[in-house]
Scaffold this active site. Structure first.
Site, PDB file in Angstrom:
ATOM      1  CD  GLU A 185      -2.574   1.136   2.714  1.00 55.18           C
ATOM      2  OE1 GLU A 185      -3.481   1.976   2.801  1.00 55.18           O
ATOM      3  OE2 GLU A 185      -2.436   0.078   3.502  1.00 55.18           O
ATOM      4  CE  LYS A 205      -7.176   1.370   3.432  1.00 51.05           C
ATOM      5  NZ  LYS A 205      -6.067   1.618   4.146  1.00 51.05           N
ATOM      6  CB  CYS A 216      -4.776  -2.020   3.999  1.00 50.49           C
ATOM      7  SG  CYS A 216      -3.950  -2.478   5.616  1.00 50.49           S
ATOM      8  CB  SER A 241      -1.036  -4.688   8.018  1.00 47.64           C
ATOM      9  OG  SER A 241      -1.621  -5.205   9.339  1.00 47.64           O
ATOM     10  CG  LEU A 285      26.471  -0.807  29.351  1.00 48.01           C
ATOM     11  CD1 LEU A 285      25.082  -1.507  29.104  1.00 48.01           C
ATOM     12  CD2 LEU A 285      28.021  -1.362  28.800  1.00 48.01           C
ATOM     13  N   GLY A 322      25.016  -1.378  33.903  1.00 43.94           N
ATOM     14  CA  GLY A 322      24.861  -2.544  34.608  1.00 43.94           C
ATOM     15  C   GLY A 322      23.882  -3.162  34.979  1.00 43.94           C
ATOM     16  CB  ILE A 350      17.768  -6.142  33.187  1.00 44.34           C
ATOM     17  CG1 ILE A 350      17.248  -6.985  32.357  1.00 44.34           C
ATOM     18  CG2 ILE A 350      16.616  -5.115  33.786  1.00 44.34           C
ATOM     19  CD1 ILE A 350      18.185  -7.948  31.813  1.00 44.34           C
ATOM     20  CG  ASP A 351      15.462  -1.619  31.855  1.00 46.19           C
ATOM     21  OD1 ASP A 351      14.836  -2.570  31.471  1.00 46.19           O
ATOM     22  OD2 ASP A 351      15.464  -1.235  32.918  1.00 46.19           O
TER      23      ASP A 351
END
Length: 548
Positions: A43, A110, A146, A172, A284, A286, A288-289
């Site tokens: 599309e 459309k 679509c 989509s 950074l 240390g 988790i994220d």
């Protein structure tokens, strides 16, 4: 009678009409060389999707129409079906057009214009009203776009008009489970009408949206006989014999966590590439994220294009520094260590006369985060690299983030990723190669802005918080309904109160990749100034704010 239909699943760039046109021409030539009779594109492939308010610009529309003329002139020996915005008198249409050897075979407008969630097509387009059929090698083909095939009745109308194969051009976007939902709804309709369908979807990142491709072909019984891979450009050909598709390759259906990981990688890659950045940087810690964001960035851009900055404070534990260095070295990323204590001390000294007589609180904690934001933005400016923030959806929901601190940056890959999913994604990434230290995954999360600080000092456990947030933010459940799911009144009240009070923060956050059905941004639009309180029925006092 046999007809070979090519599906051109492409990664297109909004408003890069010249490049998009080149990709269309190259794919059409490749399809012709592979003896396809017809090639179908996504599309609005000429302009990329969604063009948003660029559609109000006459020069933009004119460029798109010129590109269509160029494609019509240059393509021969194969029928091409492309999408573009067509201006006709005072109306703009989302149009699909079939071209061959310099002439137009069919033109379709459309009919079903979505105006919900991330879609607002009624802002731009006029809806069409007619079916559109054309013939290729004695097969009657119908054009749809679509949303048309999501709405009951349009497929049936095409069948009644004599269509033998439905072609649908799509843009989509991805969210968890969308591929399965897409196929279930569409295949049930084509089974009811006993007509096969060719579904072509685009791939790629466009700001917050990520498109997964997963183009498919289904036979008249509603069975998928071909499926393209998700998040990959492909040109595939499916042969129809007597208007029925022959079984071809079928790529994997959506896989939880794996598909989300691929979406995040492509989203980072395309945001950096399409906006002309030289690479990416991030802080950074240390934790988790930031560990997950670093792995995603390296997978998206390559280690040579990513830098990490460690910015320890007096509260940063030695293990955090060691874990951050271990991950950076495992991924082969250049890293820097910039202690923030001199900057924090300078700010505190400057503010001491104004703060005299007041107790320390989150203000002093936030100064640390804001010092880090200043350093990271300076490096980003100097090097032309995109600063990736590392906050997740759980934190953004409840405001557990610092304005102009850890929220500072250009792009937020985890903005729509809950904390629990962060852990799942990290564990998945380690199955590919062990780059995130196990201790980062197992230790209790902490902002490390105060002595022995833990997230759970201010928030319910994420195993409780995330399901509450999913019900309130993504499903619009009331507080009473959420309590009925088995959560305590206190936990529900605290979570909802924080969500309601922190819209002003979310409005100032960078864009991020949408991977759920309801992300902050395009499809969740709440007023900042509002007397609404989702906890009113619980009759509980509001909690203290957690972070600013």
């Amino acid at each position: 009678m046999s007809i070979k239909i090519a599906l051109a699943q492409l990664n297109l760039t909004v408003a890069d009409i010249q490049t998009n046109t080149g990709k269309i021409l190259a794919a059409a030539e490749q399809a012709k060389q592979r003896q396809a009779d017809l090639v179908v594109f996504p599309e609005l492939c000429v302009t990329g999707y969604p063009p948003e308010d660029l559609l109000f610009r006459p020069d933009f529309i004119h460029q798109a129409q010129q590109a269509v003329a160029e494609i019509a002139e240059k393509v021969s020996g194969i029928t091409v079906v492309i999408g573009y915005p067509e201006q006709r008198d005072d109306s703009l249409y989302n149009t699909a057009i079939a071209l061959r050897d310099g002439r137009m075979l069919a033109e379709y407008h459309k009919r079903a214009l979505p105006n919900y969630g991330v879609f607002d097509e009624q802002r731009y387009f006029t809806a069409g009203a007619q079916t559109c059929l054309f013939t290729v090698k004695d097969s009657q083909l119908a054009l749809t776009i679509c949303e048309d095939i999501w709405q009951p009745g349009i497929i049936a109308q095409n069948r009644a008009a004599g269509a033998e194969i439905i072609l649908t051009l799509n843009a989509s976007p991805f969210h968890a489970g969308k591929m399965q939902q897409r196929e279930d709804i569409i295949c049930s309709q084509i089974k009811a009408e006993q007509i096969p369908l060719v579904y072509v979807n685009q791939i790629g990142g466009q700001d917050e949206l990520i498109f997964d491709g997963a183009s498919f072909v289904a036979d008249s019984n509603g069975s998928v006989v071909f499926r393209a891979a998700e998040f990959a450009e492909q040109l595939d050909i499916v042969e129809f014999v007597d208007q029925q598709p022959q079984i071809s390759t079928i790529a994997d259906l959506y896989q939880p966590v794996v598909s989300e990981y691929k979406a995040l990688v492509l989203g980072i890659q395309d945001y950096v590439r399409k906006n002309g950045f030289h690479g990416a940087i991030l802080g950074l810690s240390g934790g988790i994220d930031s560990a997950l964001v670093l792995a995603l960035a390296v997978d998206a851009l390559g280690a040579d294009h990513v830098e990490a900055v460690l910015m320890p404070s007096r509260y940063t534990q030695d293990m955090s520094n060691r874990d951050a260095i271990q991950e950076a070295e495992a991924l082969g990323v250049k890293y820097h260590i910039l202690p923030i204590e001199p900057a924090v001390t300078a700010f505190n000294d400057m503010l001491a006369p104004l703060f005299a007589g007041s107790q320390k609180d989150t203000t002093e904690e936030n100064i640390q985060a804001r010092c880090r934001g200043v350093l990271l933005m300076a490096i980003s400016n100097k090097q032309g690299k995109l600063l990736l923030t590392t906050g997740n959806k759980s934190e953004m929901s409840v405001g557990y983030a610092t304005l102009y601190g850890d929220m500072a940056g250009g792009f937020a890959p985890l903005k729509d990723v809950s904390k629990l999913l962060v852990y799942q994604l990290a564990e998945y990434r380690n199955t590919l190669s062990p780059v995130i230290p196990q201790r980062v995954i197992t230790r209790a999360p902490s902002a490390e802005l105060a002595p022995d600080q833990k997230d759970e000092d201010s928030l319910p456990p994420y195993s409780v918080l995330d399901p509450i947030l999913a019900l309130y933010v993504e499903q619009d459940k009331s507080a009473a309904e959420i309590v009925a799911h088995g959560f305590t009144v206190a936990d529900v009240h605290r979570a909802i109160s924080l969500v309601d009070r922190n819209e002003y923060k979310r409005r100032q956050s960078p864009p991020g990749i949408r991977i759920t059905p309801r992300a902050f941004g395009r499809d969740r639009r709440y007023p900042i100034s509002s007397a609404y309180r989702g906890t009113a029925a619980l009759n509980q006092p509001a909690p203290d704010n957690v972070k600013e």
